[in-house]
Structure formats: C-alpha cells, structure tokens
Design a protein around this motif. Sequence first.
Motif, PDB file in Angstrom:
ATOM      1  N   PRO A  11      -3.379   1.784   8.212  1.00 56.88           N
ATOM      2  CA  PRO A  11      -3.180   1.062   6.722  1.00 56.88           C
ATOM      3  C   PRO A  11      -3.641   0.927   5.853  1.00 56.88           C
ATOM      4  O   PRO A  11      -2.869   0.860   4.712  1.00 56.88           O
ATOM      5  CB  PRO A  11      -4.417  -0.033   7.699  1.00 56.88           C
ATOM      6  N   LEU A  12      -4.200   2.617   5.926  1.00 58.55           N
ATOM      7  CA  LEU A  12      -4.931   2.808   3.776  1.00 58.55           C
ATOM      8  C   LEU A  12      -4.003   4.024   4.076  1.00 58.55           C
ATOM      9  O   LEU A  12      -4.050   3.619   2.665  1.00 58.55           O
ATOM     10  CB  LEU A  12      -6.475   3.807   3.842  1.00 58.55           C
ATOM     11  N   ILE A  13      -3.206   4.601   4.781  1.00 60.43           N
ATOM     12  CA  ILE A  13      -2.400   5.455   3.735  1.00 60.43           C
ATOM     13  C   ILE A  13      -0.966   4.774   4.071  1.00 60.43           C
ATOM     14  O   ILE A  13      -0.500   4.681   2.856  1.00 60.43           O
ATOM     15  CB  ILE A  13      -1.882   6.589   5.029  1.00 60.43           C
ATOM     16  N   ALA A  14      -0.477   3.770   4.155  1.00 62.30           N
ATOM     17  CA  ALA A  14      -0.040   3.009   4.500  1.00 62.30           C
ATOM     18  C   ALA A  14      -0.226   2.434   3.264  1.00 62.30           C
ATOM     19  O   ALA A  14       1.573   2.201   2.551  1.00 62.30           O
ATOM     20  CB  ALA A  14       0.164   1.545   5.684  1.00 62.30           C
ATOM     21  N   ILE A  15      -1.016   1.514   2.948  1.00 59.25           N
ATOM     22  CA  ILE A  15      -1.620   0.958   1.626  1.00 59.25           C
ATOM     23  C   ILE A  15      -0.884   1.738   0.811  1.00 59.25           C
ATOM     24  O   ILE A  15      -0.644   1.747  -1.247  1.00 59.25           O
ATOM     25  CB  ILE A  15      -2.436   0.381   1.435  1.00 59.25           C
ATOM     26  N   VAL A  16      -1.361   2.702   0.448  1.00 60.65           N
ATOM     27  CA  VAL A  16      -1.554   4.369  -0.402  1.00 60.65           C
ATOM     28  C   VAL A  16       0.537   4.393  -0.760  1.00 60.65           C
ATOM     29  O   VAL A  16       1.050   4.209  -1.787  1.00 60.65           O
ATOM     30  CB  VAL A  16      -1.965   5.307  -0.097  1.00 60.65           C
ATOM     31  N   VAL A  17       0.739   4.725   0.662  1.00 63.35           N
ATOM     32  CA  VAL A  17       2.094   4.693  -0.171  1.00 63.35           C
ATOM     33  C   VAL A  17       2.753   3.754  -1.272  1.00 63.35           C
ATOM     34  O   VAL A  17       3.562   3.814  -1.168  1.00 63.35           O
ATOM     35  CB  VAL A  17       2.821   5.159   1.221  1.00 63.35           C
ATOM     36  N   ALA A  18       2.322   2.800  -0.394  1.00 63.93           N
ATOM     37  CA  ALA A  18       3.088   1.618  -0.916  1.00 63.93           C
ATOM     38  C   ALA A  18       2.771   1.080  -2.067  1.00 63.93           C
ATOM     39  O   ALA A  18       4.292   1.067  -3.424  1.00 63.93           O
ATOM     40  CB  ALA A  18       2.994   0.037  -0.304  1.00 63.93           C
ATOM     41  N   ASN A  20       2.208   3.206  -4.369  1.00 65.60           N
ATOM     42  CA  ASN A  20       3.120   4.651  -4.828  1.00 65.60           C
ATOM     43  C   ASN A  20       4.526   4.235  -5.296  1.00 65.60           C
ATOM     44  O   ASN A  20       5.038   4.219  -5.965  1.00 65.60           O
ATOM     45  CB  ASN A  20       3.088   6.037  -3.561  1.00 65.60           C
ATOM     46  N   ILE A  21       4.747   3.682  -4.655  1.00 62.34           N
ATOM     47  CA  ILE A  21       6.653   3.283  -4.015  1.00 62.34           C
ATOM     48  C   ILE A  21       6.074   2.042  -5.161  1.00 62.34           C
ATOM     49  O   ILE A  21       7.332   2.212  -6.082  1.00 62.34           O
ATOM     50  CB  ILE A  21       6.903   2.617  -3.154  1.00 62.34           C
ATOM     51  N   LEU A  22       6.044   1.095  -5.493  1.00 64.04           N
ATOM     52  CA  LEU A  22       5.677   0.278  -6.384  1.00 64.04           C
ATOM     53  C   LEU A  22       5.987   0.532  -7.382  1.00 64.04           C
ATOM     54  O   LEU A  22       6.043  -0.325  -8.728  1.00 64.04           O
ATOM     55  CB  LEU A  22       4.470  -1.529  -6.048  1.00 64.04           C
ATOM     56  N   ARG A  23       5.316   1.406  -8.278  1.00 57.92           N
ATOM     57  CA  ARG A  23       4.733   2.508  -9.310  1.00 57.92           C
ATOM     58  C   ARG A  23       5.392   3.166  -9.833  1.00 57.92           C
ATOM     59  O   ARG A  23       5.904   3.004 -11.158  1.00 57.92           O
ATOM     60  CB  ARG A  23       3.275   2.896  -9.219  1.00 57.92           C
ATOM     61  N   THR A  24       6.487   3.540  -8.764  1.00 57.78           N
ATOM     62  CA  THR A  24       7.141   4.811  -8.922  1.00 57.78           C
ATOM     63  C   THR A  24       8.913   2.970  -9.478  1.00 57.78           C
ATOM     64  O   THR A  24       9.085   3.582 -10.112  1.00 57.78           O
ATOM     65  CB  THR A  24       8.253   4.965  -8.226  1.00 57.78           C
ATOM     66  N   ALA A  25       8.843   2.209  -8.590  1.00 60.78           N
ATOM     67  CA  ALA A  25       9.993   1.227  -8.630  1.00 60.78           C
ATOM     68  C   ALA A  25       9.922   0.808 -10.708  1.00 60.78           C
ATOM     69  O   ALA A  25      10.540   0.466 -11.341  1.00 60.78           O
ATOM     70  CB  ALA A  25       9.598   0.286  -8.507  1.00 60.78           C
ATOM     71  N   PHE A  26       8.608   0.698 -10.734  1.00 63.49           N
ATOM     72  CA  PHE A  26       7.834   0.091 -12.340  1.00 63.49           C
ATOM     73  C   PHE A  26       8.253   0.788 -13.197  1.00 63.49           C
ATOM     74  O   PHE A  26       8.845   0.531 -14.208  1.00 63.49           O
ATOM     75  CB  PHE A  26       6.769  -0.609 -11.775  1.00 63.49           C
ATOM     76  N   GLN A  27       8.483   2.079 -12.884  1.00 64.45           N
ATOM     77  CA  GLN A  27       9.114   2.957 -14.092  1.00 64.45           C
ATOM     78  C   GLN A  27      10.396   2.881 -14.296  1.00 64.45           C
ATOM     79  O   GLN A  27      10.622   3.069 -15.901  1.00 64.45           O
ATOM     80  CB  GLN A  27       8.166   4.386 -13.823  1.00 64.45           C
ATOM     81  N   LEU A  28      10.242   3.026 -12.700  1.00 67.42           N
ATOM     82  CA  LEU A  28      12.380   3.003 -12.737  1.00 67.42           C
ATOM     83  C   LEU A  28      13.101   2.357 -13.408  1.00 67.42           C
ATOM     84  O   LEU A  28      13.908   2.244 -14.447  1.00 67.42           O
ATOM     85  CB  LEU A  28      12.947   3.078 -12.121  1.00 67.42           C
TER      86      LEU A  28
END
Length: 145
Positions: A11-18, A20-28
């Motif tokens: 679950p920790l790795i899943a949260i980190v990946v999520a 990162n996806i949110l950060r990338t989406a926000f930047q785009l």
Amino acid sequence: MAWTGVVWLDPLIAIVVALNILRTAFQLLRQAVAGLMERVDEEDTRRLIEVLDEAVQQGIISDYHQLRHRRTGDQLWVEYHLMLPGERSLEEAHAQAHRVEEAIQKRFPGRRVYVTAHLEPEHHEVAHPAGHREPEDPLKAQARR
C-alpha cells in the motif's frame, strides 16, 4: 509483497505512485491552462518600449501612447497609437508605421507578431473633438519618455 513478504510495503508503494501521478497530472493541467491564457510578459513590455523609444529618437515617429500587448501561445498581439507630424501624407505615415512594425518583428524572432497601429497627428489634442476622452493607458508609467 510477493517479493519481500512485507505486508505494509504494497500500500505504501501504491500511495507513492498515486501521488506521483497526481503531481504529473497537476503540472500538465497547469501548463495547458497557461498556454491558453493571455498574459503580459514584463520582458515583452521592455522590448516593445525600447523599440518605440528608439523610433522616437530616430525621428520615425513623434511619440506613442496606448501601448497594449498580450501573449497567447507563440503569438504576440500588440496595439499602440503612433503620433506623427500632421503634414505627412498617408503614404509616408504608413511607411513610418511599417518601419516600427518591422523593428518589433525583429525583436521577437520565432514568434508570430500581430500589430494594430492607430495613427494620430502629433498635436492630437487639436485633432480630437471637444470632450474626447482617451482610454486609460496601462503602460504609460513604464514608458521612459
């Protein structure tokens, strides 16, 4: 968990990946919206004022005012009022305005520049009817004249 046997790691790795996806989406999203929005760039303002001040110093125009500009994507939209001696012919005034426009184009290589010029006689208060009110000049304070 299959590799390490540590239950809480999955679950920790899943949260980190999520995250990162949110950060990338926000930047785009921020970049996409910024590309659609008009904005004034201080460097553009400085360059435009330099070109117009040089045109005054060289005697191409008598003065200028009502400078407005905005950038949309790779396009620069510029509007201004150029003041010229009243005795100039329409052809001469057009040629002078075109010289200023060419100088602006040279200052912004690689960008599509669209210029709208309003030509006025240098004694423009005489040319306007009584009660004429100029619109607010947002960049007047930045001009170094």
